[in-house]
Design an enzyme around this catalytic site. Structure first.
Site, PDB file in Angstrom:
ATOM      1  N   HIS A 338       0.793  -1.224   0.000  1.00 25.28           N
ATOM      2  CA  HIS A 338       0.000   0.000   0.000  1.00 25.28           C
ATOM      3  C   HIS A 338       0.830   1.281   0.000  1.00 25.28           C
ATOM      4  O   HIS A 338       0.296   2.384   0.066  1.00 25.28           O
ATOM      5  CB  HIS A 338      -0.938  -0.012   1.220  1.00 25.28           C
ATOM      6  CG  HIS A 338      -2.085   0.924   1.125  1.00 25.28           C
ATOM      7  ND1 HIS A 338      -2.252   1.979   1.997  1.00 25.28           N
ATOM      8  CD2 HIS A 338      -3.136   0.979   0.267  1.00 25.28           C
ATOM      9  CE1 HIS A 338      -3.365   2.623   1.705  1.00 25.28           C
ATOM     10  NE2 HIS A 338      -3.921   2.044   0.652  1.00 25.28           N
ATOM     11  N   LYS A 340       2.997   4.556  -1.120  1.00 19.61           N
ATOM     12  CA  LYS A 340       2.957   5.544  -2.209  1.00 19.61           C
ATOM     13  C   LYS A 340       4.211   6.401  -2.041  1.00 19.61           C
ATOM     14  O   LYS A 340       4.163   7.547  -1.582  1.00 19.61           O
ATOM     15  CB  LYS A 340       1.725   6.439  -2.137  1.00 19.61           C
ATOM     16  CG  LYS A 340       0.379   5.680  -2.096  1.00 19.61           C
ATOM     17  CD  LYS A 340      -0.165   5.582  -0.725  1.00 19.61           C
ATOM     18  CE  LYS A 340      -1.593   5.085  -0.621  1.00 19.61           C
ATOM     19  NZ  LYS A 340      -1.972   3.961  -1.408  1.00 19.61           N
ATOM     20  N   ASP A 345      17.670  10.072  -5.583  1.00 20.87           N
ATOM     21  CA  ASP A 345      19.080  10.370  -5.293  1.00 20.87           C
ATOM     22  C   ASP A 345      19.446  10.145  -3.827  1.00 20.87           C
ATOM     23  O   ASP A 345      20.277  10.881  -3.269  1.00 20.87           O
ATOM     24  CB  ASP A 345      19.408  11.817  -5.707  1.00 20.87           C
ATOM     25  CG  ASP A 345      19.402  11.999  -7.217  1.00 20.87           C
ATOM     26  OD1 ASP A 345      19.545  10.991  -7.930  1.00 20.87           O
ATOM     27  OD2 ASP A 345      19.243  13.142  -7.673  1.00 20.87           O
TER      28      ASP A 345
END
Length: 402
Positions: A338, A340, A345
């Protein structure tokens, strides 16, 4: 006579100096504890206001070192469905940490959260309300209020029966936010829904930021929904007021749909110099996917993990990335992957409630935090490595690469 007069003047000067010194010390104390600088005497850069206690648990996690004379101002937590997967045992879990923060709240707890079925959290909120803390909850109509009648739910009814107000968005798009503001000083956000599945079965993250300035940004968004009843594109964008720096760490906040959040994330991807890692429940946004593909072709090291369900559809960015030769995998959690998250870098972390999709960006209520901090990024990279080890390569036969 002249000597006596000079002594009296010297004594007066000492008294004045003493009064000024005491006044400055009092103002400094007020600034240290409240962040208020009534006379503009102190530096504008934001410093932390509250130390973070180390949590000894497999979930998470992290107490950063102090910077200069400031105190620790952030914490990061990850669910661990492999070892912390019993909703009846909160030891070491994210809800245990959340309840402790609820118990410490003094004045207000403002919640914007998509769904809810954690009874111990409801109990803690009711106890806070009963001791005088203002508790308010904004949720989604279908996945929040309507779902409260389903088996295993009823926690919103508990809150309302105790006198805690709950509101929903009353529209077809989602009130998909996942944030909590404590006492106007601390923000809790990330991908984690306040549910049993969200905390004990699914892969999720939480970041806690102790900052009155960041809290002010989220309070403004909360008030737009709670007071003004504004959601999605009807909410006014205040993106120019949604950045700050804490102890040298730049922080930018975006809200969907009003800020067109993904349009701000694409330049960050385009600016990557060496690497991008992502963890995505839903990644169907073509422009964001194209930006990553272009960066991969330019030599940036890109790899990512997709929630398996839905990742092979024509809408998903996984097939295009796989067929272009990018190292991408499908998650190994029998529950739900789940996250996101994007890490750029080894320094920039993007996290929040926003799925990488057009609907999330253009219709829903969502929140995103962009933090440039190597210590925080290191923790998210460690989570990436843990989940990468569980994930599997897509089956080339199902990708239908041309």
């Amino acid at each position: 006579m002249a000597k006596k007069k000079s002594s009296k003047k010297s004594s007066q000067n000492r008294n004045i100096s003493l009064v000024v010194t005491v006044a400055v010390l009092v103002l400094a104390a007020i600034f240290a504890f409240t962040g208020k600088d009534f006379l503009g005497l102190f530096p504008a850069a934001e410093t932390a206001t509250q130390a973070v206690a180390t949590q000894k648990s497999p979930t998470a996690v992290v107490t950063p070192p102090d910077t200069g004379n400031s105190q620790s101002w952030w914490s990061v937590y990850f669910t661990d469905p492999n070892t912390i997967n019993d909703p009846e045992n909160l030891t070491g879990s994210i809800p245990e940490t959340l309840i402790a923060m609820i118990d410490e709240a003094q004045t207000s707890i403002h919640i914007a959260a998509f769904e809810f079925n954690l009874t111990p959290v409801a109990d803690a909120l009711i106890a806070a309300h009963q001791r005088g803390v203002e508790v308010q909850w904004m949720t989604d109509d279908e996945s929040g209020i309507d779902a409260d009648t389903e088996e295993g739910h009823g926690q919103f009814a508990m809150l309302e029966a105790a006198g805690i107000p709950v509101k929903d968005d009353g529209r077809s798009a989602l009130m998909h936010n996942k944030f909590i503001i404590f006492d106007g000083q601390t923000v809790w956000t990330g991908s984690t829904n306040l549910t049993q599945n969200g905390n004990f079965r699914n892969n999720n993250n939480v970041i806690v930021i102790r900052s009155t300035k960041v809290a002010e940004m989220f309070e403004r968004e909360f008030a737009e929904m709670w007071v003004d009843g504004l959601h999605g594109t009807k909410s006014p964008s205040t993106v120019d007021l949604q950045s700050t720096s804490i102890d040298g760490t730049p922080i930018q906040v975006y809200f969907a749909a009003e800020d067109e959040a993904i349009s701000h994330l694409i330049p960050l991807v385009n600016g990557a110099k060496k690497s991008i890692r992502f963890l995505a429940f839903s990644f169907t946004h073509d422009d964001l996917g194209a930006a990553m593909l272009a960066q991969a072709q330019a030599g940036v090291d890109i790899s990512g993990i997709f929630e398996t369900r839905g990742s092979e559809t024509e809408y998903s960015e996984l097939p295009a990335m796989f067929c272009a030769g990018l190292p991408v995998r499908q998650d190994g959690n029998p529950g739900t992957f789940h996250h996101k998250v994007i890490i750029i870098d080894d320094e920039i972390v993007i996290t929040g409630s926003l799925n990488f999709s057009e609907n999330a960006d253009s219709s829903n209520d969502e929140n995103v935090v962009v933090i440039t901090n190597k210590d925080i990024a290191k923790l998210y990279l460690q989570e990436f490595d843990r989940r990468w080890a569980e994930a599997t390569d897509p089956d080339p036969a199902t990708m239908k690469c041309k």
